[in-house]
Design a protein around this motif. Sequence first.
Motif, short mmCIF file in Angstrom:
data_model
loop_
_atom_site.label_atom_id
_atom_site.label_comp_id
_atom_site.label_asym_id
_atom_site.label_seq_id
_atom_site.Cartn_x
_atom_site.Cartn_y
_atom_site.Cartn_z
N PRO A 1 41.08 29.98 47.91
CA PRO A 1 40.30 30.99 47.19
C PRO A 1 40.99 32.36 47.12
O PRO A 1 40.88 33.05 46.10
CB PRO A 1 38.98 31.07 47.97
N VAL A 2 41.70 32.72 48.18
CA VAL A 2 42.42 34.00 48.18
C VAL A 2 43.47 34.02 47.07
O VAL A 2 43.55 34.96 46.27
CB VAL A 2 43.09 34.26 49.55
N VAL A 3 44.28 32.95 47.02
CA VAL A 3 45.36 32.88 46.04
C VAL A 3 44.80 32.82 44.61
O VAL A 3 45.31 33.48 43.70
CB VAL A 3 46.27 31.67 46.34
N LEU A 4 43.73 32.04 44.43
CA LEU A 4 43.14 31.94 43.09
C LEU A 4 42.57 33.28 42.64
O LEU A 4 42.82 33.73 41.52
CB LEU A 4 42.03 30.87 43.07
N ALA A 5 41.82 33.95 43.54
CA ALA A 5 41.21 35.23 43.17
C ALA A 5 42.27 36.27 42.83
O ALA A 5 42.18 36.97 41.82
CB ALA A 5 40.31 35.73 44.31
N ALA A 6 43.31 36.35 43.67
CA ALA A 6 44.36 37.35 43.44
C ALA A 6 45.19 37.00 42.21
O ALA A 6 45.51 37.87 41.40
CB ALA A 6 45.25 37.46 44.68
N GLY A 7 45.53 35.72 42.06
CA GLY A 7 46.36 35.30 40.93
C GLY A 7 45.65 35.52 39.59
O GLY A 7 46.24 36.07 38.65
N ILE A 8 44.40 35.12 39.53
CA ILE A 8 43.66 35.24 38.26
C ILE A 8 43.39 36.71 37.95
O ILE A 8 43.62 37.18 36.83
CB ILE A 8 42.34 34.44 38.32
N THR A 9 42.92 37.47 38.95
CA THR A 9 42.60 38.88 38.71
C THR A 9 43.84 39.67 38.29
O THR A 9 43.78 40.48 37.36
CB THR A 9 41.99 39.51 39.98
N SER A 10 44.96 39.43 38.97
CA SER A 10 46.16 40.20 38.64
C SER A 10 46.65 39.86 37.23
O SER A 10 47.14 40.73 36.51
CB SER A 10 47.27 39.93 39.66
N THR A 11 46.49 38.60 36.82
CA THR A 11 46.92 38.22 35.48
C THR A 11 46.05 38.89 34.41
O THR A 11 46.56 39.42 33.42
CB THR A 11 46.85 36.69 35.31
N ILE A 12 44.74 38.91 34.65
CA ILE A 12 43.83 39.57 33.71
C ILE A 12 44.16 41.06 33.63
O ILE A 12 44.28 41.64 32.55
CB ILE A 12 42.36 39.35 34.12
#
Lengths: 244, 102
Positions: free
Chosen positions: A196-207
């Motif tokens: 969940p940490v990697v998904l949240a950071a990866g998706i948010t940073s891309t947006i």
Amino acid sequence: MTTAAATTSAFTPRQEFIDGAREVLPIAIVPVIFGLAFGAASIKAGLDVAQTLFASATIFAGASQFVFIELHGQAISAWWVVLAVFAVNFRHILYSASLGRKMAAFSALKKYTAFFFMTDPTIGTAERRADTVGLRPAFYFGYNLFIYALWLVATAAGAWSGRLIEEPARFGLDFVLPVYFTVMVMGFRDRPNWLPVVLAAGITSTILFHLVGPPWHISLGAGAGIAAAVIIAKTPATREVDDG
Amino acid sequence: MVEGFGGTYGLIVLLATVTYALRIGGDLVLSRFKRLHPRVEAGLEAVPAAVLITLVIPPALTGSPAEAAAIAVAVIASLRLPPVSVLVLGMAVLIAGRAAGF
């Protein structure tokens, strides 16, 4: 995991230092390429060789140094340069907050010297070391002083030759670090709530990269990943329920 | 030329100071607390993966398919192979992909 640190103190400082330096080898080309590029670009932007070396020696943060020379030639207030460098380097606050807790083996002097040399590759390597055999100063300085030396020598070479590297992209040199960071991120997958940490950071940073643009997508994206960990974390109360 | 702060050297010293302050800032704040709340601990444990992934995904998705493929292969290879092999494999995919015109 961290208890392994106490059992493996058989390493001599010398061996630790060499181990640290050896960890640099797979990516040794990266500080060389970026150092050469920075040295040449800095001369082009109107700094002299001494100023260029002084910047690499004292700031020692590649991306923000490029921002500095990019803005240097413009007739703007120095405060804008300071603000831009602050934004690009902001993620280091998170690094020292996390890594500082793993530096029990460092004296205060060593610790605050060590932070000067802390870069993106450092955080991955040092945290991983802390997870496995424990982080000691000799390993840390072996790794970072090697990178620092490469960075300074390459800056000087780039400044003196004055030639920009032609098409680093042709050999994929512009993309070594993202692949290296991928390896590092995967190395932390045993930590709690990693996915969940990697998904949240990866998706948010891309947006945010598309909505706001660099550099704040890094710190804010990371903030989303950290927030996910904080929210999901098991507190003593919830842990008791689990154990019961 | 940038205006203010005593010329280029003055500005470089200021930028170096700001950068160092950021490098020690997180530790200076946290070392004031003897004990951290478990949720804060959990947040700090998440820092390396949370920051480093932001240096991977945006550049991987804004480049050509070769970049995305290199990262995807590196993720899968990391499950089995040691770090250096993963790095070599990922770079091989990237270079081959770019050479093939992706």
